[in-house]
Design a protein around this motif. Sequence first.
Motif, mmCIF file in Angstrom:
data_model
loop_
_atom_site.group_PDB
_atom_site.id
_atom_site.type_symbol
_atom_site.label_atom_id
_atom_site.label_comp_id
_atom_site.label_asym_id
_atom_site.label_seq_id
_atom_site.Cartn_x
_atom_site.Cartn_y
_atom_site.Cartn_z
ATOM 1 N N LYS A 6 0.987 -1.201 -0.216
ATOM 2 C CA LYS A 6 0.000 0.153 -0.089
ATOM 3 C C LYS A 6 0.764 1.267 -0.027
ATOM 4 O O LYS A 6 2.064 1.284 0.241
ATOM 5 C CB LYS A 6 -0.750 -0.145 1.129
ATOM 6 N N CYS A 7 0.011 2.350 -0.317
ATOM 7 C CA CYS A 7 0.735 3.746 -0.456
ATOM 8 C C CYS A 7 1.515 3.881 1.009
ATOM 9 O O CYS A 7 0.873 4.100 1.851
ATOM 10 C CB CYS A 7 -0.161 4.763 -0.815
ATOM 11 N N PRO A 8 3.033 4.482 1.016
ATOM 12 C CA PRO A 8 3.345 4.582 2.547
ATOM 13 C C PRO A 8 3.194 6.193 2.711
ATOM 14 O O PRO A 8 3.259 6.590 3.901
ATOM 15 C CB PRO A 8 5.054 4.466 1.935
ATOM 16 N N VAL A 9 2.392 6.857 1.818
ATOM 17 C CA VAL A 9 2.072 8.269 2.124
ATOM 18 C C VAL A 9 0.662 8.316 2.642
ATOM 19 O O VAL A 9 0.181 8.907 3.637
ATOM 20 C CB VAL A 9 2.120 9.242 0.789
ATOM 21 N N CYS A 10 -0.254 7.614 2.035
ATOM 22 C CA CYS A 10 -1.729 7.726 2.401
ATOM 23 C C CYS A 10 -2.332 6.605 2.734
ATOM 24 O O CYS A 10 -3.451 6.653 3.306
ATOM 25 C CB CYS A 10 -2.628 8.515 1.258
ATOM 26 N N GLY A 11 -1.436 5.506 2.436
ATOM 27 C CA GLY A 11 -2.189 4.304 2.800
ATOM 28 C C GLY A 11 -3.357 3.732 1.798
ATOM 29 O O GLY A 11 -3.701 2.544 1.731
ATOM 30 N N GLY A 12 -3.126 4.348 0.736
ATOM 31 C CA GLY A 12 -4.099 3.760 -0.407
ATOM 32 C C GLY A 12 -3.745 2.740 -1.256
ATOM 33 O O GLY A 12 -2.475 2.196 -0.813
ATOM 34 N N GLU A 13 -4.578 2.370 -2.027
ATOM 35 C CA GLU A 13 -4.291 1.325 -2.925
ATOM 36 C C GLU A 13 -3.261 1.480 -4.024
ATOM 37 O O GLU A 13 -3.286 2.552 -4.640
ATOM 38 C CB GLU A 13 -5.751 0.702 -3.536
ATOM 39 N N VAL A 38 1.888 2.890 -8.533
ATOM 40 C CA VAL A 38 1.207 4.250 -8.198
ATOM 41 C C VAL A 38 0.035 3.916 -7.529
ATOM 42 O O VAL A 38 -0.642 3.241 -7.649
ATOM 43 C CB VAL A 38 0.716 4.538 -9.699
ATOM 44 N N CYS A 39 0.049 5.140 -6.522
ATOM 45 C CA CYS A 39 -1.062 5.185 -5.742
ATOM 46 C C CYS A 39 -2.389 5.677 -6.347
ATOM 47 O O CYS A 39 -2.392 6.539 -7.043
ATOM 48 C CB CYS A 39 -0.847 6.068 -4.486
ATOM 49 N N LEU A 40 -3.520 4.726 -6.165
ATOM 50 C CA LEU A 40 -4.651 5.297 -6.964
ATOM 51 C C LEU A 40 -5.512 6.383 -6.326
ATOM 52 O O LEU A 40 -6.106 7.054 -6.857
ATOM 53 C CB LEU A 40 -5.646 4.121 -6.849
ATOM 54 N N LYS A 41 -4.901 6.878 -4.898
ATOM 55 C CA LYS A 41 -5.455 7.752 -4.153
ATOM 56 C C LYS A 41 -4.775 9.065 -4.335
ATOM 57 O O LYS A 41 -5.318 10.211 -4.814
ATOM 58 C CB LYS A 41 -5.570 7.325 -2.772
ATOM 59 N N CYS A 42 -3.539 9.092 -4.168
ATOM 60 C CA CYS A 42 -2.871 10.476 -4.037
ATOM 61 C C CYS A 42 -1.756 10.424 -5.403
ATOM 62 O O CYS A 42 -1.144 11.561 -5.395
ATOM 63 C CB CYS A 42 -1.989 10.648 -2.615
ATOM 64 N N GLY A 43 -1.757 9.434 -6.032
ATOM 65 C CA GLY A 43 -0.680 9.574 -7.187
ATOM 66 C C GLY A 43 0.990 9.142 -6.811
ATOM 67 O O GLY A 43 1.658 9.363 -7.770
ATOM 68 N N GLU A 44 1.223 9.119 -5.427
ATOM 69 C CA GLU A 44 2.402 8.692 -5.164
ATOM 70 C C GLU A 44 3.065 7.683 -6.020
ATOM 71 O O GLU A 44 2.422 6.607 -6.313
ATOM 72 C CB GLU A 44 2.609 8.385 -3.861
ATOM 73 N N ARG A 45 4.329 7.647 -6.637
ATOM 74 C CA ARG A 45 4.768 6.775 -7.358
ATOM 75 C C ARG A 45 6.133 6.030 -6.728
ATOM 76 O O ARG A 45 6.795 6.757 -6.091
ATOM 77 C CB ARG A 45 5.504 7.412 -8.941
HETATM 78 ZN ZN LIG Z 1 -1.138 7.697 -1.638
#
Ligand SMILES: [Zn+2]
Length: 80
Positions: A6-13, A38-45
């Motif tokens: 999961k995303c380390p920034v926001c925990g998103g998928e 790529v995070c589906l929520k915040c776009g973090e790569r």
């Molecule tokens: Zn994220």
Amino acid sequence: MIPFPKCPVCGGEVRTKIVEKLIRGGVNMASVKVEADVCLKCGERMYQKEDIVRFEMIRENLIREDVNSYLEIGRSYQIA
Ligand SMILES: [Zn+2]
């Protein structure tokens, strides 16, 4: 590649996608197509460690203008 759970920034998928990474070295820039999560929520790569090492090598080549093996695709401009 080992996917990030999961995303380390926001925990998103996260989803594995082919992305275009822009690398700047000195006044030069290069675009590299690479697989990233790529995070589906915040776009973090999130890139794989070996790709980050590769980006650094490309960055150094750009700074040294050691770009003979790269395909020139255009000019870049800075707008104030
Ligand atoms: Zn994220």
